[in-house]
Design an enzyme around this catalytic site. Structure first.
Site, PDB file in Angstrom:
ATOM      1  N   CYS A 141       0.830  -1.200   0.000  1.00 28.35           N
ATOM      2  CA  CYS A 141       0.000   0.000   0.000  1.00 28.35           C
ATOM      3  C   CYS A 141       0.863   1.249   0.000  1.00 28.35           C
ATOM      4  O   CYS A 141       2.081   1.190  -0.051  1.00 28.35           O
ATOM      5  CB  CYS A 141      -0.897   0.025   1.239  1.00 28.35           C
ATOM      6  SG  CYS A 141      -1.813  -1.483   1.546  1.00 28.35           S
ATOM      7  N   LEU A 158      -3.424  -1.986  -1.786  1.00 25.55           N
ATOM      8  CA  LEU A 158      -3.254  -3.152  -2.649  1.00 25.55           C
ATOM      9  C   LEU A 158      -3.629  -4.349  -1.779  1.00 25.55           C
ATOM     10  O   LEU A 158      -2.923  -4.685  -0.837  1.00 25.55           O
ATOM     11  CB  LEU A 158      -1.809  -3.264  -3.131  1.00 25.55           C
ATOM     12  CG  LEU A 158      -1.474  -4.436  -4.071  1.00 25.55           C
ATOM     13  CD1 LEU A 158      -2.190  -4.275  -5.409  1.00 25.55           C
ATOM     14  CD2 LEU A 158       0.023  -4.552  -4.281  1.00 25.55           C
ATOM     15  N   SER A 159      -4.755  -4.984  -2.070  1.00 24.77           N
ATOM     16  CA  SER A 159      -5.316  -6.000  -1.184  1.00 24.77           C
ATOM     17  C   SER A 159      -4.538  -7.306  -1.282  1.00 24.77           C
ATOM     18  O   SER A 159      -4.481  -7.919  -2.351  1.00 24.77           O
ATOM     19  CB  SER A 159      -6.788  -6.244  -1.536  1.00 24.77           C
ATOM     20  OG  SER A 159      -7.519  -5.036  -1.493  1.00 24.77           O
ATOM     21  N   GLY A 185       2.911  -2.485   4.462  1.00 22.94           N
ATOM     22  CA  GLY A 185       3.791  -3.606   4.728  1.00 22.94           C
ATOM     23  C   GLY A 185       3.046  -4.860   5.137  1.00 22.94           C
ATOM     24  O   GLY A 185       1.841  -4.991   4.912  1.00 22.94           O
ATOM     25  N   GLU A 186       3.786  -5.774   5.757  1.00 21.44           N
ATOM     26  CA  GLU A 186       3.228  -7.037   6.248  1.00 21.44           C
ATOM     27  C   GLU A 186       3.913  -7.379   7.569  1.00 21.44           C
ATOM     28  O   GLU A 186       5.137  -7.252   7.692  1.00 21.44           O
ATOM     29  CB  GLU A 186       3.466  -8.186   5.250  1.00 21.44           C
ATOM     30  CG  GLU A 186       2.933  -7.944   3.842  1.00 21.44           C
ATOM     31  CD  GLU A 186       1.423  -8.002   3.738  1.00 21.44           C
ATOM     32  OE1 GLU A 186       0.780  -8.460   4.710  1.00 21.44           O
ATOM     33  OE2 GLU A 186       0.883  -7.574   2.706  1.00 21.44           O
ATOM     34  N   SER A 243      11.651 -12.303  -3.629  1.00 22.28           N
ATOM     35  CA  SER A 243      12.885 -11.921  -4.303  1.00 22.28           C
ATOM     36  C   SER A 243      14.067 -12.130  -3.361  1.00 22.28           C
ATOM     37  O   SER A 243      13.896 -12.294  -2.156  1.00 22.28           O
ATOM     38  CB  SER A 243      12.795 -10.460  -4.760  1.00 22.28           C
ATOM     39  OG  SER A 243      13.848 -10.127  -5.640  1.00 22.28           O
TER      40      SER A 243
END
Length: 606
Positions: free
Chosen positions: A2, A48-49, A73-74, A353
């Site tokens: 996001c 951004l889901s 983030g996460e 990545s």
């Protein structure tokens, strides 16, 4: 995931300004948006889901609405933290990791950031205390910028959104240009926009009553542990990395993986059990890793999706790429990364990545330098330094540079993986230098933290705090978000770092190889020729193109422009270009660093 924007609210058209700012970062979150505005603050969010698709919208609030959050983030240990918070009496309205941050702030205060495992940048507005709390993850995977302009405090994921705020004053920071010419990226906290700053990795800030306090909550602490055999370290790496991969695959959407010819991305792809890998290359044989990627993808029974980038696509898209960077970045691989992100975004929302493995496990070839030259460096420093000074009196020659380089301490010769212009060289090409500090001075605070470490560990520490943040992770975030794609980096994980910092030097870097122990772990998943392969990343044929009349003339036009004349001594930068074209000297990196700045400047200041 996001992007967010925000400002302390003392303007009349707050809603319109907030929406204009959000529009500038719509690429970071095309799925939905949210906003919160009161008399003190305005918060905007683009989503951004990825996780909790139905209930993860932001800004998010606690039960009584006294706290508001915007978060990019996460958090990979969110479930564990949630369970602990529930035991302590907290009530959750959804399963998003965003709500975990709110309740953690309530329960533990500022220090809760130390318990987070993940990538993040977020802002919490505390209504009752009129306080803004902001934090950035320990490695700097996610960005957080801020500026104090007049009576307004502005913050957000990307600087370009600030340009829409009426209080924002756009002014070039000429000191940043000079340091950039040495590093090929912007290494300092103040950005190319004067009075705009980056919150450093592993820091949080508290903004209250017009005052800003910044605190570092974590620092990489390399403390090698002896006594374990190589096989034990390899076992630990395999087990810890698999755990990180599992955490980084948490999503309610499909996850893919990037794949170049290096061991890092190959290890990720071989460990992650994804359905698709993504690769790009160029038509020149030495700059194309697609065949390798397809071969390895076949080996692990995964579909590889690839693209050959044409020179036309590369050069035409370069201005747009520099716009997305916010600050100039002269790493040509950023363009390749843009295209592989663009390709992947047509199939998935999340990719894994290999960034970070080189910095934490000791992967760059330059790290072998102190080991391979240990014999010469046993000569007393005073003697080596005198030899270096004597040789420096004469024109530079191949071979003699060895004695110049090794006549300096590591602190005086290593500023990171890129060293483009020395201070003397940049002062020669810059028109009216403003006296920015030499690169060694910028590195000194970091070297001071590792005074008692060996030379290789010092180099890793410098790269971890400067090169990785300013180059590797900047391009990873900006190029993925430019294509509305979330990029996750399982090597840059709290648990992986906790292990890597303990690995003895001989199992990190030795005469045989770099990332020695990690490569042994990778060998368990892939063919030997892959695990031992020299790192290329996504190579770009800039050096070749700049000798071609077509691309030489493209650069020449910029080097002789009025913009270039404002900042550079035309005669000097044209000499760099002509000497390269005439094969007198490989000046490709110097040329590209100047050209990149000129292209970036056109996007924001022309």
């Amino acid at each position: 995931m996001c992007g967010f924007v925000g400002f302390t609210n003392n303007i009349e058209n707050d809603k319109q300004v907030l929406n204009d700012m959000m529009d500038k970062i719509v690429h970071r979150g095309p799925d939905s948006f949210g906003e919160y505005i009161d008399d003190d603050i305005a918060l905007g969010f683009r989503r951004l889901s990825i996780v909790d698709l139905e209930f993860g919208d932001q800004p998010m609030f606690n039960e009584d609405g006294s706290l508001a959050l915007v978060f990019n983030g996460e958090i990979y240990n969110a479930d564990l933290i949630r369970k602990d918070l529930i035991k302590k009496g907290h009530v959750f309205a959804n399963h998003s990791d965003s709500e975990v941050l709110l309740h953690s702030y309530e329960e533990f205060g500022y220090d809760f950031v130390k318990n987070l495992r993940g990538m993040f940048a977020f802002i919490i507005w505390d209504k009752n205390k009129k306080r803004i709390f902001g934090a950035r993850d320990m490695f700097g995977i996610k960005p957080l910028n801020y500026a104090k302009m007049g009576n307004c405090f502005i913050f957000g994921s990307e600087i370009k959104s600030f340009l829409k705020h009426p209080s924002f004053v756009k002014e070039l920071n000429r000191e940043a240009l000079e340091t950039y010419l040495s590093f090929q990226y912007s290494p300092c906290t103040e950005t190319f926009f004067k009075n705009v700053y980056k919150l450093p990795p592993a820091h949080y800030f508290v903004y209250e009553n017009g005052n800003m306090d910044i605190v570092r909550y974590w620092i990489a602490d390399f403390e090698a542990e002896d006594g374990k055999e190589l096989s034990e370290w390899v076992d630990d790496i395999e087990r810890t990395f698999d755990d990180s991969i599992a955490a980084h695959k948490i999503a309610d959407v499909e996850v893919g993986s990037f794949l170049s010819s290096g061991v890092d991305s190959s290890y990720v792809a071989c460990s992650a059990n994804v359905d698709k890998t993504f690769t790009v290359g160029f038509s020149q044989h030495n700059y194309n890793e697609i065949d390798y990627a397809k071969e390895l993808s076949g080996y692990i029974d995964v579909k590889n999706i690839s693209k050959v980038i044409t020179p036309k696509e590369f050069w035409e898209n370069f201005p747009k790429i520099q716009y997305h960077m916010d600050e100039p970045l002269a790493d040509p691989s950023a363009v390749a990364l843009y295209f592989v992100c663009n390709k992947a975004s047509k199939y998935v929302k999340v990719v894994l990545s290999g960034e970070g493995a080189d910095e934490i496990f000791g992967g760059y070839n330059v790290y072998k330098d102190p080991i391979e030259n240990k014999t010469y460096e046993k000569i007393p420093y005073v003697i080596r330094n005198l030899v270096a000074k004597f040789i420096s009196l004469f024109p530079a020659k191949r071979g003699l540079n060895y004695f110049v380089r090794h006549g300096k301490k590591i602190e005086d010769r290593f500023i990171g993986n890129a060293y483009i212009f020395t201070k003397k060289e940049r002062d020669k090409i810059i028109k009216n230098p403003v006296g920015a500090p030499p690169p060694e001075k910028i590195c000194k605070p970091f070297y001071d933290c590792v005074q008692d470490k060996d030379a290789v560990t010092k180099m890793q520490f410098i790269d971890l705090n400067l090169w990785m943040v300013g180059d590797i992770l900047l391009k990873a975030d900006r190029m993925s978000m430019a294509n509305s794609l979330e990029l996750r980096v399982p090597f840059l994980d709290k648990k992986v770092m906790e292990l890597a910092r303990k690995i003895p030097l001989k199992f990190r870097v030795n005469k045989q190889n770099t990332k020695f122990a990690m490569r042994q772990a990778a060998l368990r998943r892939m063919p030997k020729q892959v695990a031992d392969k020299k790192k290329l990343g996504f190579p770009v044929p800039i050096r070749v193109w700049l000798k071609d009349d077509k691309y030489y003339n493209i650069v020449k036009e910029k080097f002789t422009s009025k913009i270039a004349e404002e900042f550079f001594v035309t005669k000097e930068i044209m000499a760099l270009l002509n000497n390269h074209k005439n094969k007198k000297k490989d000046n490709s990196r110097k040329i590209w660093t100047i050209y990149t700045f000129l292209i970036w400047y056109e996007q924001f200041f022309k």
